[in-house]
Enzyme design. Structure first.
Site, PDB file in Angstrom:
ATOM      1  N   GLU A 104       5.526 -28.799  11.111  1.00 54.32           N
ATOM      2  CA  GLU A 104       4.293 -28.820  11.909  1.00 54.32           C
ATOM      3  C   GLU A 104       3.080 -29.004  11.009  1.00 54.32           C
ATOM      4  OE1 GLU A 104       3.002 -29.159  14.583  1.00 54.32           O
ATOM      5  OE2 GLU A 104       3.839 -28.021  16.231  1.00 54.32           O
ATOM      6  N   ASP A 105       2.035 -29.549  11.568  1.00 61.39           N
ATOM      7  CA  ASP A 105       0.792 -29.636  10.812  1.00 61.39           C
ATOM      8  C   ASP A 105       0.039 -28.313  10.842  1.00 61.39           C
ATOM      9  OD1 ASP A 105       0.507 -30.096  13.559  1.00 61.39           O
ATOM     10  OD2 ASP A 105      -1.362 -31.185  13.314  1.00 61.39           O
ATOM     11  N   ASP A 108      -1.219 -22.333  15.165  1.00 55.31           N
ATOM     12  CA  ASP A 108      -2.475 -21.748  15.653  1.00 55.31           C
ATOM     13  C   ASP A 108      -2.137 -20.551  16.546  1.00 55.31           C
ATOM     14  OD1 ASP A 108      -5.071 -21.284  16.475  1.00 55.31           O
ATOM     15  OD2 ASP A 108      -5.367 -23.210  17.434  1.00 55.31           O
ATOM     16  N   PHE A 157     -12.563 -25.884  13.326  1.00 59.01           N
ATOM     17  CA  PHE A 157     -11.872 -27.023  13.918  1.00 59.01           C
ATOM     18  C   PHE A 157     -11.605 -28.058  12.842  1.00 59.01           C
ATOM     19  CE2 PHE A 157     -10.077 -28.763  17.608  1.00 59.01           C
ATOM     20  CZ  PHE A 157      -9.943 -30.102  17.318  1.00 59.01           C
ATOM     21  N   ARG A 170      -6.983 -38.727  12.412  1.00 65.63           N
ATOM     22  CA  ARG A 170      -5.682 -38.408  11.815  1.00 65.63           C
ATOM     23  C   ARG A 170      -5.503 -39.096  10.467  1.00 65.63           C
ATOM     24  NH1 ARG A 170      -2.511 -35.928  15.899  1.00 65.63           N
ATOM     25  NH2 ARG A 170      -2.830 -36.732  17.992  1.00 65.63           N
TER      26      ARG A 170
HETATM   27  C1  PRP Z   1      -1.147 -29.199  17.736  1.00 64.62           C
HETATM   28  C2  PRP Z   1      -0.302 -29.031  16.491  1.00 64.62           C
HETATM   29  C3  PRP Z   1       0.752 -28.060  16.924  1.00 64.62           C
HETATM   30  C4  PRP Z   1       0.031 -27.190  17.930  1.00 64.62           C
HETATM   31  C5  PRP Z   1      -0.329 -25.897  17.293  1.00 64.62           C
HETATM   32  O1  PRP Z   1      -0.541 -30.170  18.530  1.00 64.62           O
HETATM   33  O2  PRP Z   1       0.255 -30.238  16.058  1.00 64.62           O
HETATM   34  O3  PRP Z   1       1.839 -28.723  17.557  1.00 64.62           O
HETATM   35  O4  PRP Z   1      -1.125 -27.919  18.347  1.00 64.62           O
HETATM   36  O5  PRP Z   1      -1.010 -25.047  18.158  1.00 64.62           O
HETATM   37  P1  PRP Z   1      -0.409 -23.701  18.773  1.00 64.62           P
HETATM   38  O6  PRP Z   1       0.146 -22.897  17.625  1.00 64.62           O
HETATM   39  O7  PRP Z   1      -1.613 -23.060  19.394  1.00 64.62           O
HETATM   40  O8  PRP Z   1       0.639 -24.063  19.782  1.00 64.62           O
HETATM   41  P2  PRP Z   1      -1.285 -30.995  19.700  1.00 64.62           P
HETATM   42  O9  PRP Z   1      -0.845 -30.474  21.015  1.00 64.62           O
HETATM   43  O10 PRP Z   1      -2.754 -31.047  19.415  1.00 64.62           O
HETATM   44  O11 PRP Z   1      -0.640 -32.441  19.553  1.00 64.62           O
HETATM   45  P3  PRP Z   1      -0.668 -33.462  18.320  1.00 64.62           P
HETATM   46  O12 PRP Z   1       0.312 -32.943  17.299  1.00 64.62           O
HETATM   47  O13 PRP Z   1      -0.202 -34.750  18.939  1.00 64.62           O
HETATM   48  O14 PRP Z   1      -2.071 -33.557  17.791  1.00 64.62           O
END
Ligand code: PRP
Length: 187
Positions: A104-105, A108, A157, A170
């Site tokens: 994961e990136d 949160d 953010f 990105r």
């Molecule tokens: C982001 C990120 C994680 C998630 C983390 O994805 O890549 O998957 O949010 O947040 P959390 O711990 O509160 O669940 P996003 O839904 O923005 O999609 P993306 O990866 O396509 O940007």
């Protein structure tokens, strides 16, 4: 600023992590992963789209045979989590008996990884562990075991190195903080 992307960089308040800092940390994580998964049946699962940049850099530092797969999930609209995890694309291979490393990136609230680890564990893999470039603990609501953590970051953010705001930024090569004015008038 670090790079030559003025169209994007005008919206960056500050650089939080340079590409050099990120690559150095990835080397450490990849060495640990290489050690931990020796002799195992490793499958690295990137959670798109955010993990794309981190994943491609990380796997090129792991000195092991490994399999790749991807899932596409989404839980965000703008800067706010919706609390719902939608699986837009599932795995394309069977993970029974395999050692799954979810990439994961950002971690949160934990909602995404909580749902995903439960889902994948129900498919009888040998193990499921998590690597996340960023850990933003301030709004955590789920208890997540983060085996491979890149950096702990403050409640700001962040964009770049795979992370977006409304699908943009990105392709910045570093992690930056988005100027408030970019999203203030839109939500
Ligand atoms: C982001 C990120 C994680 C998630 C983390 O994805 O890549 O998957 O949010 O947040 P959390 O711990 O509160 O669940 P996003 O839904 O923005 O999609 P993306 O990866 O396509 O940007």
């Amino acid at each position: 600023m670090e790079n030559q992307l003025p169209m994007l960089e005008k919206d960056v308040k500050k650089i939080l992590l340079t590409n050099e800092q990120i690559q150095q940390r990835l080397k450490v994580l990849a060495e640990r992963i290489t050690e931990d998964y020796k002799g195992k049946d490793l499958i690295v699962v990137g959670i798109l789209k955010g993990s794309a940049v981190f994943m491609t850099d990380l796997i090129r530092k792991i000195d092991l045979p490994l399999q790749l797969d991807f899932m596409v999930v989404s839980s965000y609209a703008g800067t706010q989590t919706t609390g719902q995890v939608q699986i837009l694309k599932d795995l394309s291979v069977d993970i029974t008996g395999k050692d799954v490393l979810l990439v994961e990136d950002i971690l949160d609230t934990g909602t995404t990884l909580f749902h995903l680890t439960n889902l994948l564990k129900s498919r009888n893999p040998a193990s499921v562990k998590i690597a996340s470039l960023l850990n933003k603990p301030d709004h955590r609501t789920a208890d997540i075991d983060l085996e491979y953590e890149g950096f702990v970051i403050p409640d700001e953010f962040v964009i770049g190195y795979g992370l977006d705001y409304d699908e943009k930024y990105r392709n910045l090569p570093y992690i930056g903080v988005l100027k408030e004015e970019v999203y203030m008038n839109k939500e």
